[in-house]
Design a protein around this motif. Structure first.
Motif, PDB file in Angstrom:
ATOM      1  N   ASN A 137      -0.064  22.559 -48.582  1.00  0.00           N
ATOM      2  CA  ASN A 137       1.344  22.163 -48.412  1.00  0.00           C
ATOM      3  C   ASN A 137       1.533  20.694 -48.782  1.00  0.00           C
ATOM      4  O   ASN A 137       0.615  19.897 -48.650  1.00  0.00           O
ATOM      5  CB  ASN A 137       1.802  22.413 -46.961  1.00  0.00           C
ATOM      6  CG  ASN A 137       0.944  21.682 -45.951  1.00  0.00           C
ATOM      7  OD1 ASN A 137      -0.241  21.499 -46.173  1.00  0.00           O
ATOM      8  ND2 ASN A 137       1.526  21.243 -44.867  1.00  0.00           N
ATOM      9  N   ASP A 139       1.939  17.682 -47.934  1.00  0.00           N
ATOM     10  CA  ASP A 139       1.951  16.786 -46.780  1.00  0.00           C
ATOM     11  C   ASP A 139       0.941  15.671 -47.021  1.00  0.00           C
ATOM     12  O   ASP A 139      -0.266  15.846 -46.807  1.00  0.00           O
ATOM     13  CB  ASP A 139       1.611  17.607 -45.523  1.00  0.00           C
ATOM     14  CG  ASP A 139       1.718  16.792 -44.246  1.00  0.00           C
ATOM     15  OD1 ASP A 139       1.686  15.543 -44.328  1.00  0.00           O
ATOM     16  OD2 ASP A 139       1.826  17.403 -43.170  1.00  0.00           O
ATOM     17  N   PHE A 165       0.461  22.011 -55.172  1.00  0.00           N
ATOM     18  CA  PHE A 165       0.916  22.480 -53.864  1.00  0.00           C
ATOM     19  C   PHE A 165       1.549  23.861 -53.976  1.00  0.00           C
ATOM     20  O   PHE A 165       2.320  24.127 -54.904  1.00  0.00           O
ATOM     21  CB  PHE A 165       1.926  21.472 -53.301  1.00  0.00           C
ATOM     22  CG  PHE A 165       1.335  20.076 -53.184  1.00  0.00           C
ATOM     23  CD1 PHE A 165       0.654  19.691 -52.039  1.00  0.00           C
ATOM     24  CD2 PHE A 165       1.407  19.175 -54.249  1.00  0.00           C
ATOM     25  CE1 PHE A 165       0.080  18.421 -51.943  1.00  0.00           C
ATOM     26  CE2 PHE A 165       0.837  17.907 -54.170  1.00  0.00           C
ATOM     27  CZ  PHE A 165       0.163  17.527 -53.002  1.00  0.00           C
ATOM     28  N   SER A 167       3.904  27.017 -53.586  1.00  0.00           N
ATOM     29  CA  SER A 167       5.357  27.097 -53.518  1.00  0.00           C
ATOM     30  C   SER A 167       5.787  28.524 -53.794  1.00  0.00           C
ATOM     31  O   SER A 167       5.097  29.268 -54.490  1.00  0.00           O
ATOM     32  CB  SER A 167       5.960  26.170 -54.573  1.00  0.00           C
ATOM     33  OG  SER A 167       7.303  26.492 -54.791  1.00  0.00           O
TER      34      SER A 167
END
Ligand code: PEP
Ligand code: MN
Length: 362
Positions: A137, A139, A165, A167
């Motif tokens: 994710n 982050d 990442f 999605s």
């Protein structure tokens, strides 16, 4: 965080190139791939997954401990340092015992602080280089947190691996690159080398060259590219792997640009252009401040007349006219929309403050 670099550890000039199969499948495949990538003369370390974190059960989950010996043999044959993914203390113990040179933490492990801490704890007292892939994710704090856990455990040689990442967006990439996150990491930790993994970003071998070039142009320290002697028959990530000869071709066609230049004319010209940018930025910011002052007045006026902050028609009108204008001036439509959204959001905040005397930012 005190950091030593992977390029120094490997004693190579950037860009660093790490390559090898997604998974070590058999001894023959591991050694043959290693020999062929070594023969390109461009690869600095051999990668191969021994324990594979698969999305669904029933897929090939790696050779396990026996595969480590294949990596060791590949190293003996080619002289290439070896690197593999570890996700728990047992993996670390086995990899250290076998003599793996560099470890990496996979995206599905970085996401879990318990697992990262377990790996970090099992590394106490062993200063082996570790590369940390971004969490699945987007982050950044979680990515940094993993690096910090390792640093606190005494690991000094580290790199970050940018592998994109997850999605739900169906775009051309398997994992969205979201370059801004990698750029922010680089800005926060200039000493930390970032290696781009175009294979897991692309999910498709045709995009690897494009992503690799972009990574180098963003001054990333190197690339990790999956390669296989027979990619279409690979037991994991078949679509994104390339043969060693395609790897050699991709790498030889990459343009390696330097991060700066000492050339006087270059410096002077760049200086002049940057002055123009500084001047324009000043103007943009002054205009923005003036625009927000008017938003404040509008907020006050709407309050006195008991009218809502948002008028959807007006917002649609702004988007329509500005997008058309910016398009005519050659600006990207997506950029214009993003910028307008940001300005509109702030304008609403300013009006909200006037109307309700609130300080809450949402
Ligand atoms: C891999 O490198 O093969 C892998 C499993 O990658 P990631 O952790 O990026 O999903
Ligand atoms: Mn893979």
């Amino acid at each position: 965080m005190k950091l030593k670099s992977i390029s120094q550890f490997l004693n190579v000039q950037k860009p660093i190139l790490i390559s090898g199969p997604c998974s070590a499948e058999t001894e023959e495949q591991t050694i043959a791939t290693a020999k062929q990538i070594a023969a390109t003369g461009k690869v600095h370390a051999l990668r191969a997954g021994i324990w594979k974190p698969r999305t669904r059960p029933g897929q090939y989950e790696g050779a396990g401990d026996v595969g480590l010996q294949w990596l060791v043999s590949a190293k003996k044959e080619t002289g290439l340092p070896i690197t593999t993914e570890v996700a728990n203390a047992a993996h670390v113990e086995a990899a250290l015992k076998a003599g793996v040179d560099i470890l990496w933490i996979g995206a599905r492990t970085t996401v879990n602080p318990f697992s990262v801490q377990e790996v970090a704890d099992s590394l106490k007292g062993v200063d082996i280089p570790v590369m940390v892939k971004n969490p699945v994710n987007p982050d950044l704090e979680l990515w940094i947190g993993a690096l910090e856990r390792l640093s606190k455990a005494g690991i000094t040689t580290m790199a970050a691996i940018h592998r994109g990442f997850s999605s739900s967006e169906k775009g051309p990439f398997r994992n969205l690159p979201m370059w801004d996150i990698a750029i922010e990491l680089k800005t926060r930790f200039p000493e930390l080398e970032i290696i781009c993994d175009p294979s897991h970003i692309s999910g498709n071998r045709d995009l690897i060259a494009f992503i690799s070039q972009k990574a180098l142009d963003l001054d990333m320290a190197g690339l990790m590219i999956e390669s296989h002697i027979n990619p279409d028959a690979a037991w994991s990530d078949a679509k994104q792997q390339v043969t060693p000869s395609v790897l050699g071709k991709i790498v030889s066609e990459l343009v390696v640009r330097k991060p700066d230049s000492e050339n006087k004319t270059f410096k002077d010209t760049l200086g002049l252009l940057r002055e123009q940018i500084d001047h324009l930025d000043d103007e943009i910011m002054q205009k923005m401040a003036a625009r927000m002052k008017i938003s404040e007045k509008i907020g006050q006026y709407k309050k006195e007349n008991n009218v809502t902050i948002l008028q959807v028609n007006r917002w649609e009108e702004i988007i329509k006219t500005r997008v058309a204008l910016c398009k005519a001036m050659g600006l990207d439509e997506g950029f214009t929309r993003d910028l307008l959204r940001l300005v509109h959001h702030e304008s609403i905040q300013v009006q909200e403050k006037v109307m309700n005397k609130t300080e809450v930012k949402v």
